[in-house]
Design a protein around this motif. Structure first.
Motif, PDB file in Angstrom:
ATOM      1  N   VAL A 131       0.854  -1.178   0.000  1.00  0.00           N
ATOM      2  CA  VAL A 131       0.000   0.000   0.000  1.00  0.00           C
ATOM      3  C   VAL A 131       0.893   1.232   0.000  1.00  0.00           C
ATOM      4  O   VAL A 131       1.714   1.404   0.894  1.00  0.00           O
ATOM      5  N   LEU A 132       0.739   2.057  -1.023  1.00  0.00           N
ATOM      6  CA  LEU A 132       1.532   3.279  -1.099  1.00  0.00           C
ATOM      7  C   LEU A 132       0.603   4.471  -1.211  1.00  0.00           C
ATOM      8  O   LEU A 132      -0.451   4.386  -1.849  1.00  0.00           O
ATOM      9  N   PRO A 133       0.990   5.590  -0.634  1.00  0.00           N
ATOM     10  CA  PRO A 133       0.177   6.789  -0.810  1.00  0.00           C
ATOM     11  C   PRO A 133       0.299   7.311  -2.231  1.00  0.00           C
ATOM     12  O   PRO A 133       1.217   6.938  -2.964  1.00  0.00           O
ATOM     13  N   PHE A 134      -0.630   8.159  -2.620  1.00  0.00           N
ATOM     14  CA  PHE A 134      -0.599   8.772  -3.937  1.00  0.00           C
ATOM     15  C   PHE A 134       0.727   9.508  -4.101  1.00  0.00           C
ATOM     16  O   PHE A 134       1.225  10.110  -3.166  1.00  0.00           O
ATOM     17  N   PRO A 135       1.340   9.447  -5.325  1.00  0.00           N
ATOM     18  CA  PRO A 135       2.699  10.008  -5.503  1.00  0.00           C
ATOM     19  C   PRO A 135       2.818  11.467  -5.102  1.00  0.00           C
ATOM     20  O   PRO A 135       3.863  11.891  -4.606  1.00  0.00           O
ATOM     21  N   VAL A 136       1.790  12.264  -5.346  1.00  0.00           N
ATOM     22  CA  VAL A 136       1.885  13.682  -5.015  1.00  0.00           C
ATOM     23  C   VAL A 136       0.813  14.007  -3.992  1.00  0.00           C
ATOM     24  O   VAL A 136      -0.354  13.659  -4.172  1.00  0.00           O
ATOM     25  N   THR A 137       1.195  14.649  -2.899  1.00  0.00           N
ATOM     26  CA  THR A 137       0.210  14.957  -1.867  1.00  0.00           C
ATOM     27  C   THR A 137      -0.522  16.247  -2.214  1.00  0.00           C
ATOM     28  O   THR A 137      -0.067  17.050  -3.030  1.00  0.00           O
ATOM     29  N   GLY A 138      -1.671  16.418  -1.576  1.00  0.00           N
ATOM     30  CA  GLY A 138      -2.457  17.627  -1.810  1.00  0.00           C
ATOM     31  C   GLY A 138      -1.666  18.879  -1.490  1.00  0.00           C
ATOM     32  O   GLY A 138      -1.709  19.865  -2.222  1.00  0.00           O
ATOM     33  N   GLN A 139      -0.907  18.796  -0.388  1.00  0.00           N
ATOM     34  CA  GLN A 139      -0.121  19.965   0.032  1.00  0.00           C
ATOM     35  C   GLN A 139       0.852  20.389  -1.056  1.00  0.00           C
ATOM     36  O   GLN A 139       1.038  21.562  -1.318  1.00  0.00           O
ATOM     37  N   GLU A 140       1.457  19.397  -1.730  1.00  0.00           N
ATOM     38  CA  GLU A 140       2.425  19.726  -2.780  1.00  0.00           C
ATOM     39  C   GLU A 140       1.745  20.413  -3.952  1.00  0.00           C
ATOM     40  O   GLU A 140       2.265  21.386  -4.499  1.00  0.00           O
ATOM     41  N   LEU A 141       0.554  19.922  -4.314  1.00  0.00           N
ATOM     42  CA  LEU A 141      -0.171  20.559  -5.418  1.00  0.00           C
ATOM     43  C   LEU A 141      -0.535  21.994  -5.046  1.00  0.00           C
ATOM     44  O   LEU A 141      -0.380  22.918  -5.849  1.00  0.00           O
ATOM     45  N   VAL A 142      -0.995  22.180  -3.818  1.00  0.00           N
ATOM     46  CA  VAL A 142      -1.334  23.526  -3.378  1.00  0.00           C
ATOM     47  C   VAL A 142      -0.100  24.418  -3.449  1.00  0.00           C
ATOM     48  O   VAL A 142      -0.163  25.562  -3.914  1.00  0.00           O
ATOM     49  N   LEU A 143       1.048  23.874  -3.022  1.00  0.00           N
ATOM     50  CA  LEU A 143       2.273  24.669  -3.033  1.00  0.00           C
ATOM     51  C   LEU A 143       2.674  25.066  -4.443  1.00  0.00           C
ATOM     52  O   LEU A 143       3.045  26.212  -4.693  1.00  0.00           O
ATOM     53  N   VAL A 144       2.580  24.101  -5.372  1.00  0.00           N
ATOM     54  CA  VAL A 144       2.886  24.425  -6.772  1.00  0.00           C
ATOM     55  C   VAL A 144       1.992  25.575  -7.211  1.00  0.00           C
ATOM     56  O   VAL A 144       2.451  26.551  -7.814  1.00  0.00           O
ATOM     57  N   GLY A 145       0.703  25.480  -6.851  1.00  0.00           N
ATOM     58  CA  GLY A 145      -0.232  26.540  -7.212  1.00  0.00           C
ATOM     59  C   GLY A 145       0.159  27.871  -6.603  1.00  0.00           C
ATOM     60  O   GLY A 145       0.205  28.902  -7.284  1.00  0.00           O
ATOM     61  N   ASP A 165      -3.329  21.568   6.900  1.00  0.00           N
ATOM     62  CA  ASP A 165      -3.011  20.174   7.198  1.00  0.00           C
ATOM     63  C   ASP A 165      -3.907  19.634   8.312  1.00  0.00           C
ATOM     64  O   ASP A 165      -4.417  18.517   8.230  1.00  0.00           O
ATOM     65  N   LEU A 166      -4.120  20.468   9.344  1.00  0.00           N
ATOM     66  CA  LEU A 166      -4.975  20.038  10.460  1.00  0.00           C
ATOM     67  C   LEU A 166      -6.396  19.791   9.983  1.00  0.00           C
ATOM     68  O   LEU A 166      -7.036  18.808  10.360  1.00  0.00           O
ATOM     69  N   LEU A 167      -6.894  20.717   9.142  1.00  0.00           N
ATOM     70  CA  LEU A 167      -8.252  20.560   8.627  1.00  0.00           C
ATOM     71  C   LEU A 167      -8.376  19.257   7.841  1.00  0.00           C
ATOM     72  O   LEU A 167      -9.342  18.508   8.005  1.00  0.00           O
ATOM     73  N   ARG A 168      -7.346  18.997   7.011  1.00  0.00           N
ATOM     74  CA  ARG A 168      -7.393  17.793   6.193  1.00  0.00           C
ATOM     75  C   ARG A 168      -7.415  16.540   7.068  1.00  0.00           C
ATOM     76  O   ARG A 168      -8.166  15.612   6.835  1.00  0.00           O
ATOM     77  N   GLN A 169      -6.558  16.566   8.130  1.00  0.00           N
ATOM     78  CA  GLN A 169      -6.529  15.420   9.049  1.00  0.00           C
ATOM     79  C   GLN A 169      -7.876  15.204   9.693  1.00  0.00           C
ATOM     80  O   GLN A 169      -8.353  14.086   9.821  1.00  0.00           O
TER      81      GLN A 169
END
Lengths: 341, 370
Positions: free
Chosen positions: A23-37, A331-335
């Motif tokens: 079981v692996l997490p998705f390659p790119v996390t939501g936080q990373e996508l937000v940061l790119v944005g 991050d807290l909200l997501r958790q």
């Protein structure tokens, strides 16, 4: 903006690999996508506000300045994922920079030996941290607060009380200048990209890498599951030391031919900020090095943008503070949502 | 440097080692010896007292043999205490926050000192506020900064290390921007230097006024709060186990929020002390160099505050700060120039790591440690 565009598939969290049922997490996390944005939006806005921003004369120094923080951040990411922390990296930079600069000025050491020397010294200091943390059974923050002071003493002793002057441009391959880039891409950032890619693969796809997440999640459980916790933890600090030693060379390369004894001061906080903005959980067990590199890029973008806008440069710290709060809050909200879902 | 370490070894053996504690004196004495060892290892306050005696004995011995640049006597020890008030007060702030548990730590105290110092400087130095309202303003403003930390940590569940890292950045940035890097050193601020002057106490021993006016009341109040009020007991309770505390009806969030707020309030008072010491409100008062937060945390940990929360005593913190201040003062006399100030870093780091390792050892050997 681009956070919404690629739309990660629903229920993206666990994906089963075909063979071993891993079981692996998705390659790119939501936080990373937000940061790119966020970085993209900032670059566009800054480009519109000050046309000089998007020129290579501005972006290259930005990437070069990002490199040391990102590099140190990669090491600190591994340490934090394993549930520890390292606040001594600023002092490690001081020692390595002092040793490397002295070696270049006093004995005229060429490029490769300087790099090896600096990395070796960094690794040695990291080993001190690692042994004390892994085998001393003392919380990492206490040990590294102590070694922060001890390493600082060592570094200042090497400095001998004044600045080191007349450093030859041996390290110009990592500098801001023409010698520091190939096809317009700065070497230092290229190296960061390579290290980050290696670390990403190692953390995600090797057993040793997954062990860090296990240790950070629950060290006791990890030990009972047969992971050699102490050697692993030791290795994380050595790795951080090695990378910090390399980063110290970048720092020298970016500066003038004079090195002041305040080099590296407060760098540990910048590195931790980059790690946290990148979405790594400070309590361990979760995080990625890609986020850290993006976090470092964001921090440096803000710093350089504020200078280009003609605002007081100290204002950038305020923005870094706000970004940390926002990143952790998201991050807290997501958790919370994950837990209630 | 190498010579001074030689002196160190020869001198350290001389004082503070009473004869006849050896194992050769039979079973009774051996048992006494192991009891003493156990007490020293498990009671941080005792360990600190022993270290303090060793350090003082060592430097008094050097002083008697004329190895030092100036006599290491009561007068010098008293004057060295000028460095004590900010250190102890901020370490007490850390004591409150760290003891409240759940990874509690406050990296922002130095930045609060900087920012509050500027606010105090503006009020007292430029707007012409009288001293007492200006000090009250500083305390209130510091408490407000602490409340920002406390609100984020206690009510919104932010990790303390990161929250206070963020507010460290924010507060220190605001402190510099607020007057565009200009320190405030108008006449009323310069007059405050009287707080840093020493007042004679006994014989030729003099103590800095700020120690009597700011430090002592703070120590007493924090001790009363922690040891003699219900809130203090609640701090220890939530620091030990905040789930159990919640189930026993304690308002965990409010208690932790107040701990951070109190830490901010103390930092606000420290701002007045440092402003008086510099005779100037400096935007980098609490953040220059390594800042004030790292030494404060170091002192707190050295004083026996458990980083995991729930354990920590005012007496330990005060003794740890005294140890560090007098050790530093002695080093300055023993080693001239830059090396002296740099050796202080080594001493601080080495003492911290050694104390922490010793603590771990004691836990393994004897179980609980206070």
């Amino acid at each position: 903006m681009s956070a919404a565009a690629p739309a990660p598939p629903r229920g993206s969290a666990p994906r089963r690999a075909a063979g071993g049922g891993r079981v692996l997490p998705f390659p790119v996390t939501g936080q990373e996508l937000v940061l790119v944005g966020v970085v993209a939006v900032l670059w566009v806005v800054l480009g519109l506000a000050t046309p000089a921003f998007l020129s290579s004369g501005s972006i290259v120094p930005l990437l070069v300045a990002t490199a040391p923080i990102a590099l140190i951040g990669i090491g600190v990411t591994v340490v934090i994922i394993s549930g520890g922390i390292d606040v001594s990296v600023g002092s490690i930079v001081l020692v390595c920079a002092a040793v490397a600069a002295t070696a270049m000025t006093a004995s005229g050491l060429p490029l490769v030996p300087v790099l090896l020397l600096s990395v070796a010294v960094g690794g040695l200091l990291g080993l001190v941290n690692g042994v004390l943390v892994a085998y001393g059974r003392v919380h990492a923050i206490i040990i590294t607060f102590g070694t922060l002071n001890i390493f600082r003493f060592v570094g200042l002793q090497v400095f001998g009380g004044s600045t080191i002057d007349g450093i030859p441009p041996v390290l110009a391959v990592f500098g801001r200048g023409e010698a520091g880039r190939t096809l317009g891409v700065p070497h230092s950032f290229l190296l960061v990209a390579v290290v980050a890619a290696l670390a990403w693969v190692a953390l995600r796809h090797t057993a040793g890498g997954r062990h860090y997440y296990a240790i950070g999640g629950d060290a006791q459980a990890a030990r009972l599951a047969g992971i050699a916790v102490r050697p692993r933890v030791l290795l994380a600090y050595v790795l951080t030391g090695l990378l910090t030693g390399l980063a110290a060379c970048f720092v020298i390369a970016q500066g003038t031919s004079t090195l002041a004894p305040n080099v590296g001061l407060g760098l540990e906080l910048s590195a931790i900020a980059a790690v946290v903005i990148g979405g790594t959980s400070i309590t361990g067990g979760r995080g990625s090095v890609l986020g850290t590199v993006l976090g470092a890029l964001l921090v440096q973008t803000v710093a350089s943008g504020i200078i280009q806008l003609g605002w007081p440069s100290q204002l950038s710290s305020l923005f870094i503070g706000v970004f940390i709060i926002v990143a952790v809050g998201v991050d807290l909200l997501r958790q919370r949502r994950r837990r209630s879902a | 440097m190498s010579t001074s370490t030689q002196h160190g070894e020869s001198g350290a053996r001389a004082p503070g080692r009473p004869e006849g504690r050896g194992p050769s004196r039979g079973g009774g004495l051996a048992r006494v010896g192991s009891t003493v060892l156990r007490a020293v290892l498990t009671q941080r306050v005792l360990l600190l007292v022993v270290l303090l005696v060793l350090v003082l004995g060592f430097f008094l011995n050097l002083s008697a043999r004329n190895y030092l640049a100036a006599p290491f006597d009561g007068r010098y020890l008293g004057l060295a205490l000028i460095n004590l008030p900010p250190l102890v007060m901020l370490a007490l702030a850390e004591l409150l926050v760290i003891t409240s548990g759940r990874g509690g730590i406050d990296l922002s105290v130095g930045a609060i000192v900087s920012l509050t110092g500027m606010v105090f400087g503006l009020a007292h130095g430029q707007w012409g506020w009288p001293l007492v309202p200006a000090v009250l303003l500083a305390a209130a403003f510091g408490a407000l900064c602490g409340a920002v930390n406390g609100g984020l940590v206690a009510y919104l569940g932010f990790p303390p290390l990161i929250t206070t890292l963020a507010t460290y950045y924010a507060f220190s940035s605001l402190a510099i921007v607020i007057t565009s890097q200009q320190p405030i050193s108008t006449a009323p601020i310069q007059d405050l230097y009287v707080l840093a002057r020493a007042v004679p106490v006994v014989g030729d021993v003099a103590l800095p006024l700020s120690l009597l006016v700011f430090l002592l009341p703070t120590v007493v109040v924090v001790w009363l709060l922690l040891a003699r009020t219900a809130w203090g007991r609640r701090v220890y309770a939530i620091g030990t186990n905040d789930v159990a505390a919640e189930w026993s009806g304690i308002d965990v969030r409010r208690t932790r929020f107040l701990a951070f707020t109190a830490a901010g309030l103390i930092s606000g008072l420290v701002a007045v002390v440092t402003t008086a010491q510099f005779a100037s409100a400096r935007p980098d008062a609490g953040t220059a160099g390594n800042g004030l937060a790292l030494p404060a945390i170091t002192i707190a940990v050295l004083g026996g505050v458990a980083i995991t929360g729930g354990i920590g005593r005012v007496s330990g913190v005060v003794l740890a700060a005294l140890l560090v201040v007098w050790l530093n003062a002695g080093i300055l006399l023993a080693v001239a120039g830059n090396t002296g100030t740099q050796l202080q870093l080594l001493a601080l780091g080495a003492v911290l790591v050694a104390a922490a390792l010793l603590n771990g050892l004691a836990v393994r050997r004897y179980g609980a440690v206070t």
